[in-house]
Design a protein around this motif. Structure first.
Motif, mmCIF file in Angstrom:
data_model
loop_
_atom_site.group_PDB
_atom_site.id
_atom_site.type_symbol
_atom_site.label_atom_id
_atom_site.label_comp_id
_atom_site.label_asym_id
_atom_site.label_seq_id
_atom_site.Cartn_x
_atom_site.Cartn_y
_atom_site.Cartn_z
ATOM 1 N N THR A 56 -5.723 -11.722 7.394
ATOM 2 C CA THR A 56 -6.924 -10.897 7.479
ATOM 3 C C THR A 56 -6.759 -9.664 6.613
ATOM 4 O O THR A 56 -5.652 -9.127 6.468
ATOM 5 C CB THR A 56 -7.218 -10.474 8.928
ATOM 6 N N ILE A 57 -7.885 -9.226 6.050
ATOM 7 C CA ILE A 57 -7.962 -7.967 5.306
ATOM 8 C C ILE A 57 -9.131 -7.179 5.871
ATOM 9 O O ILE A 57 -10.284 -7.642 5.782
ATOM 10 C CB ILE A 57 -8.156 -8.209 3.799
ATOM 11 N N GLU A 88 -9.757 -8.010 -4.895
ATOM 12 C CA GLU A 88 -9.223 -6.802 -5.534
ATOM 13 C C GLU A 88 -8.356 -6.061 -4.514
ATOM 14 O O GLU A 88 -8.841 -5.356 -3.637
ATOM 15 C CB GLU A 88 -10.364 -5.908 -6.031
ATOM 16 N N ILE A 89 -7.056 -6.283 -4.661
ATOM 17 C CA ILE A 89 -6.094 -5.712 -3.718
ATOM 18 C C ILE A 89 -5.213 -4.723 -4.473
ATOM 19 O O ILE A 89 -4.522 -5.112 -5.430
ATOM 20 C CB ILE A 89 -5.240 -6.816 -3.081
ATOM 21 N N THR A 94 -0.119 -2.960 2.003
ATOM 22 C CA THR A 94 1.003 -3.381 2.850
ATOM 23 C C THR A 94 0.598 -4.564 3.710
ATOM 24 O O THR A 94 -0.572 -4.714 4.089
ATOM 25 C CB THR A 94 1.466 -2.223 3.750
ATOM 26 N N ALA A 95 1.594 -5.399 4.049
ATOM 27 C CA ALA A 95 1.392 -6.557 4.924
ATOM 28 C C ALA A 95 2.159 -6.339 6.213
ATOM 29 O O ALA A 95 3.283 -5.803 6.214
ATOM 30 C CB ALA A 95 1.853 -7.830 4.232
ATOM 31 N N SER A 114 -4.331 2.671 -4.495
ATOM 32 C CA SER A 114 -3.943 2.654 -5.904
ATOM 33 C C SER A 114 -5.063 2.056 -6.763
ATOM 34 O O SER A 114 -5.831 1.191 -6.303
ATOM 35 C CB SER A 114 -2.649 1.847 -6.083
ATOM 36 N N LYS A 115 -5.129 2.493 -8.011
ATOM 37 C CA LYS A 115 -6.122 1.954 -8.946
ATOM 38 C C LYS A 115 -5.646 0.657 -9.591
ATOM 39 O O LYS A 115 -6.449 -0.110 -10.123
ATOM 40 C CB LYS A 115 -6.422 2.985 -10.041
ATOM 41 N N THR A 116 -4.329 0.419 -9.537
ATOM 42 C CA THR A 116 -3.774 -0.809 -10.111
ATOM 43 C C THR A 116 -3.893 -1.934 -9.093
ATOM 44 O O THR A 116 -3.501 -1.771 -7.938
ATOM 45 C CB THR A 116 -2.303 -0.606 -10.505
ATOM 46 N N LEU A 117 -4.410 -3.115 -9.555
ATOM 47 C CA LEU A 117 -4.648 -4.248 -8.669
ATOM 48 C C LEU A 117 -3.513 -5.256 -8.786
ATOM 49 O O LEU A 117 -2.829 -5.359 -9.817
ATOM 50 C CB LEU A 117 -5.983 -4.918 -9.010
ATOM 51 N N MET A 118 -3.305 -5.981 -7.694
ATOM 52 C CA MET A 118 -2.271 -7.011 -7.661
ATOM 53 C C MET A 118 -2.791 -8.278 -8.331
ATOM 54 O O MET A 118 -3.981 -8.601 -8.290
ATOM 55 C CB MET A 118 -1.853 -7.317 -6.213
#
Length: 337
Positions: A56-57, A88-89, A94-95, A114-118
Protein backbone atom coordinates in the motif's frame (compact mmCIF):
# COMPACT_ATOMS: atom_id res chain seq x y z
CA UNK A 1 -3.61 -36.56 -40.48
CA UNK A 2 -5.93 -37.85 -37.89
CA UNK A 3 -5.05 -37.10 -34.26
CA UNK A 4 -6.04 -39.73 -31.80
CA UNK A 5 -8.19 -39.05 -28.82
CA UNK A 6 -5.40 -40.02 -26.46
CA UNK A 7 -3.18 -37.33 -27.98
CA UNK A 8 -5.88 -34.74 -27.63
CA UNK A 9 -6.49 -35.70 -23.99
CA UNK A 10 -2.75 -35.55 -23.24
CA UNK A 11 -2.38 -32.16 -24.90
CA UNK A 12 -5.36 -30.76 -23.03
CA UNK A 13 -3.96 -32.16 -19.79
CA UNK A 14 -0.58 -30.47 -20.38
CA UNK A 15 -2.28 -27.18 -21.30
CA UNK A 16 -4.46 -27.38 -18.14
CA UNK A 17 -1.42 -28.04 -15.93
CA UNK A 18 0.47 -25.09 -17.48
CA UNK A 19 -2.53 -22.79 -17.05
CA UNK A 20 -2.98 -23.97 -13.47
CA UNK A 21 0.69 -23.31 -12.74
CA UNK A 22 0.56 -19.87 -14.33
CA UNK A 23 -2.67 -18.98 -12.48
CA UNK A 24 -1.31 -20.15 -9.16
CA UNK A 25 1.88 -18.10 -9.60
CA UNK A 26 -0.20 -15.13 -10.72
CA UNK A 27 -2.31 -15.33 -7.60
CA UNK A 28 0.87 -15.48 -5.52
CA UNK A 29 2.15 -12.35 -7.25
CA UNK A 30 4.76 -14.15 -9.34
CA UNK A 31 5.16 -13.77 -13.01
CA UNK A 32 6.95 -16.09 -15.40
CA UNK A 33 7.82 -13.19 -17.57
CA UNK A 34 9.88 -10.64 -15.67
CA UNK A 35 8.05 -7.53 -16.78
CA UNK A 36 6.55 -4.63 -14.87
CA UNK A 37 7.71 -2.08 -12.22
CA UNK A 38 9.73 -3.70 -9.41
CA UNK A 39 11.22 -2.32 -6.21
CA UNK A 40 13.26 -4.03 -3.51
CA UNK A 41 13.57 -3.69 0.24
CA UNK A 42 15.70 -5.34 2.94
CA UNK A 43 14.48 -5.99 6.53
CA UNK A 44 16.08 -7.66 9.56
CA UNK A 45 12.89 -9.72 10.07
CA UNK A 46 9.78 -10.53 8.06
CA UNK A 47 7.09 -9.94 10.76
CA UNK A 48 4.79 -12.44 9.04
CA UNK A 49 5.15 -10.95 5.53
CA UNK A 50 4.81 -13.53 2.75
CA UNK A 51 4.57 -13.46 -1.03
CA UNK A 52 1.32 -12.12 -2.51
CA UNK A 53 0.77 -9.80 0.51
CA UNK A 54 -0.58 -6.37 -0.27
CA UNK A 55 1.66 -3.34 -0.88
CA UNK A 56 0.00 0.00 0.00
CA UNK A 57 0.98 3.61 -0.65
CA UNK A 58 -0.99 6.16 1.40
CA UNK A 59 -3.57 3.46 2.06
CA UNK A 60 -3.97 2.62 -1.65
CA UNK A 61 -3.22 -0.93 -2.85
CA UNK A 62 -0.46 -0.18 -5.34
CA UNK A 63 0.92 -3.70 -5.78
CA UNK A 64 1.87 -6.99 -4.16
CA UNK A 65 4.87 -8.74 -2.66
CA UNK A 66 6.16 -10.91 -5.48
CA UNK A 67 9.03 -12.68 -3.72
CA UNK A 68 10.67 -13.02 -0.30
CA UNK A 69 14.08 -14.54 0.30
CA UNK A 70 16.55 -14.68 3.14
CA UNK A 71 20.30 -14.63 3.47
CA UNK A 72 22.18 -17.73 4.57
CA UNK A 73 22.58 -16.43 8.13
CA UNK A 74 18.87 -15.35 8.19
CA UNK A 75 19.86 -11.87 9.35
CA UNK A 76 18.52 -10.16 6.25
CA UNK A 77 15.15 -10.59 4.56
CA UNK A 78 14.99 -9.50 0.90
CA UNK A 79 11.57 -8.45 -0.32
CA UNK A 80 10.66 -7.96 -3.97
CA UNK A 81 7.71 -5.66 -4.64
CA UNK A 82 5.78 -5.57 -7.89
CA UNK A 83 3.75 -2.39 -8.40
CA UNK A 84 0.71 -2.25 -10.63
CA UNK A 85 2.24 0.56 -12.67
CA UNK A 86 5.15 2.97 -12.64
CA UNK A 87 4.21 5.38 -9.83
CA UNK A 88 6.14 8.54 -8.99
CA UNK A 89 7.91 7.52 -5.81
CA UNK A 90 10.60 9.85 -4.30
CA UNK A 91 13.94 8.17 -3.67
CA UNK A 92 13.80 8.99 0.09
CA UNK A 93 10.55 7.05 0.56
CA UNK A 94 10.56 4.33 3.23
CA UNK A 95 9.06 0.83 3.43
CA UNK A 96 7.65 -0.66 6.60
CA UNK A 97 6.10 -4.06 7.40
CA UNK A 98 2.72 -3.60 9.08
CA UNK A 99 1.66 -6.69 11.01
CA UNK A 100 -2.03 -7.32 11.67
CA UNK A 101 -2.98 -9.89 14.34
CA UNK A 102 -6.42 -10.36 12.74
CA UNK A 103 -5.18 -10.71 9.15
CA UNK A 104 -2.23 -10.87 6.83
CA UNK A 105 0.70 -8.52 7.12
CA UNK A 106 1.26 -5.84 4.50
CA UNK A 107 4.06 -3.67 3.20
CA UNK A 108 3.48 0.06 3.57
CA UNK A 109 5.44 2.60 1.53
CA UNK A 110 5.62 6.11 3.00
CA UNK A 111 6.35 8.72 0.36
CA UNK A 112 9.24 11.11 0.94
CA UNK A 113 9.69 14.71 -0.16
CA UNK A 114 12.65 14.32 -2.54
CA UNK A 115 12.40 15.64 -6.10
CA UNK A 116 14.34 12.65 -7.44
CA UNK A 117 12.10 9.68 -8.36
CA UNK A 118 12.88 6.00 -8.01
CA UNK A 119 13.30 3.77 -11.00
CA UNK A 120 12.38 0.17 -11.47
CA UNK A 121 14.55 -2.28 -9.50
CA UNK A 122 15.72 0.44 -7.06
CA UNK A 123 15.96 -0.39 -3.35
CA UNK A 124 13.69 1.32 -0.84
CA UNK A 125 14.81 2.62 2.52
CA UNK A 126 13.34 0.51 5.32
CA UNK A 127 12.22 1.26 8.86
CA UNK A 128 11.11 -1.15 11.54
CA UNK A 129 8.11 0.00 13.57
CA UNK A 130 6.27 -2.27 15.95
CA UNK A 131 2.92 -3.52 14.79
CA UNK A 132 -0.28 -3.51 16.77
CA UNK A 133 0.84 -6.41 18.95
CA UNK A 134 4.24 -4.81 19.39
CA UNK A 135 2.70 -1.50 20.47
CA UNK A 136 0.37 -3.27 22.85
CA UNK A 137 3.29 -5.27 24.22
CA UNK A 138 5.41 -2.16 24.70
CA UNK A 139 2.56 -0.54 26.63
CA UNK A 140 1.76 -3.64 28.67
CA UNK A 141 5.39 -4.40 29.56
CA UNK A 142 5.86 -1.45 32.01
CA UNK A 143 2.40 -2.11 33.42
CA UNK A 144 3.36 -5.71 34.02
CA UNK A 145 6.57 -4.65 35.78
CA UNK A 146 4.59 -2.21 37.92
CA UNK A 147 2.01 -4.89 38.73
CA UNK A 148 4.81 -7.30 39.65
CA UNK A 149 6.40 -4.78 42.02
CA UNK A 150 2.99 -3.97 43.48
CA UNK A 151 2.29 -7.65 44.15
CA UNK A 152 5.66 -7.99 45.85
CA UNK A 153 4.89 -5.01 48.08
CA UNK A 154 1.44 -6.42 48.83
CA UNK A 155 3.00 -9.76 49.76
CA UNK A 156 5.46 -7.98 52.08
CA UNK A 157 2.65 -5.95 53.65
CA UNK A 158 0.55 -9.08 54.19
CA UNK A 159 3.48 -10.81 55.85
CA UNK A 160 3.96 -7.83 58.16
CA UNK A 161 0.24 -7.82 58.92
CA UNK A 162 0.32 -11.53 59.76
CA UNK A 163 3.26 -10.90 62.08
CA UNK A 164 1.54 -7.98 63.79
CA UNK A 165 -1.92 -9.53 63.98
CA UNK A 166 -1.33 -11.94 66.81
CA UNK A 167 -4.11 -13.13 69.11
CA UNK A 168 -3.97 -10.04 71.36
CA UNK A 169 -4.00 -7.71 68.36
CA UNK A 170 -7.01 -9.51 66.95
CA UNK A 171 -8.81 -9.07 70.27
CA UNK A 172 -7.97 -5.36 70.25
CA UNK A 173 -9.24 -5.13 66.69
CA UNK A 174 -12.48 -6.80 67.71
CA UNK A 175 -12.82 -4.31 70.57
CA UNK A 176 -12.21 -1.45 68.15
CA UNK A 177 -14.93 -2.79 65.84
CA UNK A 178 -17.32 -3.10 68.81
CA UNK A 179 -16.52 0.46 69.92
CA UNK A 180 -17.02 1.65 66.38
CA UNK A 181 -20.43 -0.03 66.38
CA UNK A 182 -21.34 1.77 69.61
CA UNK A 183 -20.14 5.09 68.19
CA UNK A 184 -22.20 4.51 65.05
CA UNK A 185 -25.26 3.75 67.17
CA UNK A 186 -24.75 6.93 69.23
CA UNK A 187 -24.27 8.90 66.05
CA UNK A 188 -27.54 7.51 64.72
CA UNK A 189 -29.35 8.53 67.92
CA UNK A 190 -27.77 12.00 67.78
CA UNK A 191 -28.85 12.37 64.18
CA UNK A 192 -32.39 11.39 65.14
CA UNK A 193 -32.43 13.95 67.96
CA UNK A 194 -31.05 16.57 65.62
CA UNK A 195 -33.71 15.80 63.05
CA UNK A 196 -36.33 16.03 65.77
CA UNK A 197 -34.95 19.40 66.90
CA UNK A 198 -34.94 20.66 63.33
CA UNK A 199 -38.50 19.52 62.70
CA UNK A 200 -40.34 22.56 61.31
CA UNK A 201 -43.57 21.56 63.04
CA UNK A 202 -42.67 20.41 66.57
CA UNK A 203 -38.91 20.89 66.98
CA UNK A 204 -37.05 23.43 69.06
CA UNK A 205 -35.88 25.08 65.89
CA UNK A 206 -39.51 25.63 64.92
CA UNK A 207 -40.11 27.32 68.30
CA UNK A 208 -37.13 29.60 67.72
CA UNK A 209 -38.48 30.47 64.30
CA UNK A 210 -41.84 31.28 65.83
CA UNK A 211 -40.20 33.52 68.47
CA UNK A 212 -38.26 35.31 65.76
CA UNK A 213 -41.43 35.77 63.75
CA UNK A 214 -43.21 37.10 66.84
CA UNK A 215 -40.35 39.50 67.54
CA UNK A 216 -40.31 40.79 63.99
CA UNK A 217 -44.13 41.11 64.10
CA UNK A 218 -43.86 43.19 67.27
CA UNK A 219 -41.28 45.37 65.59
CA UNK A 220 -43.61 45.82 62.65
CA UNK A 221 -46.55 46.65 64.93
CA UNK A 222 -44.49 49.22 66.87
CA UNK A 223 -42.94 50.70 63.80
CA UNK A 224 -44.85 53.96 64.27
CA UNK A 225 -43.67 54.24 67.90
CA UNK A 226 -40.11 53.53 66.86
CA UNK A 227 -40.39 56.24 64.22
CA UNK A 228 -41.67 58.66 66.89
CA UNK A 229 -38.79 57.77 69.23
CA UNK A 230 -36.29 58.24 66.46
CA UNK A 231 -37.85 61.59 65.54
CA UNK A 232 -37.67 62.73 69.18
CA UNK A 233 -34.08 61.59 69.37
CA UNK A 234 -33.34 63.48 66.17
CA UNK A 235 -34.97 66.63 67.59
CA UNK A 236 -33.02 66.27 70.86
CA UNK A 237 -29.73 65.85 69.06
CA UNK A 238 -30.61 68.83 66.87
CA UNK A 239 -31.23 71.00 69.90
CA UNK A 240 -28.04 69.75 71.48
CA UNK A 241 -26.19 70.68 68.34
CA UNK A 242 -27.67 74.18 68.52
CA UNK A 243 -26.33 74.77 72.06
CA UNK A 244 -23.41 77.19 72.08
CA UNK A 245 -21.00 74.69 73.50
CA UNK A 246 -18.00 76.94 72.98
CA UNK A 247 -19.48 79.75 75.09
CA UNK A 248 -20.39 77.29 77.84
CA UNK A 249 -16.88 75.89 77.87
CA UNK A 250 -15.45 79.42 77.99
CA UNK A 251 -17.59 80.24 81.01
CA UNK A 252 -16.57 76.99 82.66
CA UNK A 253 -12.91 77.78 82.03
CA UNK A 254 -13.40 81.28 83.49
CA UNK A 255 -15.02 79.78 86.62
CA UNK A 256 -12.17 77.30 86.97
CA UNK A 257 -9.65 80.13 86.66
CA UNK A 258 -11.44 82.12 89.36
CA UNK A 259 -11.55 79.07 91.62
CA UNK A 260 -7.86 78.53 90.95
CA UNK A 261 -7.16 82.17 91.94
CA UNK A 262 -9.12 81.75 95.17
CA UNK A 263 -7.21 78.59 96.05
CA UNK A 264 -3.96 80.34 95.19
CA UNK A 265 -4.81 83.23 97.52
CA UNK A 266 -5.88 80.78 100.21
CA UNK A 267 -2.48 79.10 99.98
CA UNK A 268 -0.70 82.47 100.08
CA UNK A 269 0.00 84.29 103.38
CA UNK A 270 -0.77 87.70 101.86
CA UNK A 271 -4.54 87.56 102.41
CA UNK A 272 -6.49 87.15 105.62
CA UNK A 273 -7.73 83.69 104.73
CA UNK A 274 -4.25 82.62 103.65
CA UNK A 275 -2.73 84.02 106.83
CA UNK A 276 -5.38 82.29 108.93
CA UNK A 277 -4.81 78.98 107.17
CA UNK A 278 -1.03 79.10 106.85
CA UNK A 279 0.15 81.07 109.96
CA UNK A 280 1.17 78.52 112.59
CA UNK A 281 1.58 81.10 115.33
CA UNK A 282 -1.95 82.32 114.79
CA UNK A 283 -3.14 78.72 115.14
CA UNK A 284 -1.19 78.34 118.38
CA UNK A 285 -2.68 81.59 119.73
CA UNK A 286 -6.18 80.40 118.89
CA UNK A 287 -5.40 77.09 120.55
CA UNK A 288 -4.09 78.76 123.73
CA UNK A 289 -7.07 81.13 123.83
CA UNK A 290 -9.49 78.21 123.52
CA UNK A 291 -7.61 76.37 126.26
CA UNK A 292 -7.68 79.41 128.61
CA UNK A 293 -11.38 79.91 127.90
CA UNK A 294 -12.03 76.26 128.71
CA UNK A 295 -10.07 76.61 131.95
CA UNK A 296 -12.05 79.69 132.90
CA UNK A 297 -15.34 77.97 132.22
CA UNK A 298 -14.29 74.95 134.28
CA UNK A 299 -13.25 77.18 137.16
CA UNK A 300 -16.54 79.06 136.92
CA UNK A 301 -18.44 75.84 137.17
CA UNK A 302 -16.38 74.52 140.03
CA UNK A 303 -16.14 77.77 142.02
CA UNK A 304 -19.14 79.85 141.03
CA UNK A 305 -19.04 81.86 144.31
CA UNK A 306 -15.68 83.17 143.36
CA UNK A 307 -17.19 85.16 140.54
CA UNK A 308 -20.80 85.69 141.72
CA UNK A 309 -21.48 86.34 145.42
CA UNK A 310 -25.12 86.56 146.35
CA UNK A 311 -24.75 85.80 150.07
CA UNK A 312 -25.28 88.68 152.48
CA UNK A 313 -23.09 87.29 155.20
CA UNK A 314 -20.86 85.15 153.07
CA UNK A 315 -17.47 86.03 151.89
CA UNK A 316 -15.76 85.77 148.56
CA UNK A 317 -14.06 82.45 147.68
CA UNK A 318 -10.40 83.10 147.29
CA UNK A 319 -9.22 79.55 146.71
CA UNK A 320 -6.69 78.43 144.22
CA UNK A 321 -7.60 79.18 140.64
CA UNK A 322 -7.49 76.51 137.98
CA UNK A 323 -4.55 76.70 135.66
CA UNK A 324 -5.74 74.12 133.11
CA UNK A 325 -9.05 72.51 132.15
CA UNK A 326 -10.26 69.76 134.41
CA UNK A 327 -10.69 66.20 133.12
CA UNK A 328 -14.29 65.37 132.33
CA UNK A 329 -14.53 62.51 134.85
CA UNK A 330 -13.30 64.75 137.70
CA UNK A 331 -16.12 67.28 137.28
CA UNK A 332 -19.36 66.94 139.22
CA UNK A 333 -22.12 65.07 137.44
CA UNK A 334 -24.11 68.24 136.88
CA UNK A 335 -21.17 69.93 135.08
CA UNK A 336 -20.22 67.05 132.78
CA UNK A 337 -20.91 67.49 129.11
Amino acid sequence: MKISNETKIGALTIIAIVLLFLGFNFLKGKSLFKSGYYLYAKFPESNGLVASNVVTINGFQAGTVSKISASKDLKEIDVEVKLNQEYEIPDNSTANISSNPLGASSLEITLGDSKTLMKSKDTLLTVMTPGLLGQVGNQIRPLAETAKNTLQHIDTVMQNINQVMDSSSKEHLQEMVANLSVVTKNLTQTTALLNKALDLQTGAFAGSIKNINSFTQNLADNNAKLDSVMNNLSVATGKLAQVDLATTLDKLNSSMEQLSGIMKKANSTDGSLGALLNDRELYNNFNRTAKSLQTLLDDLRVHPKRYVNISIFGKKDKGNYLEKPLPQDSLPADFRK
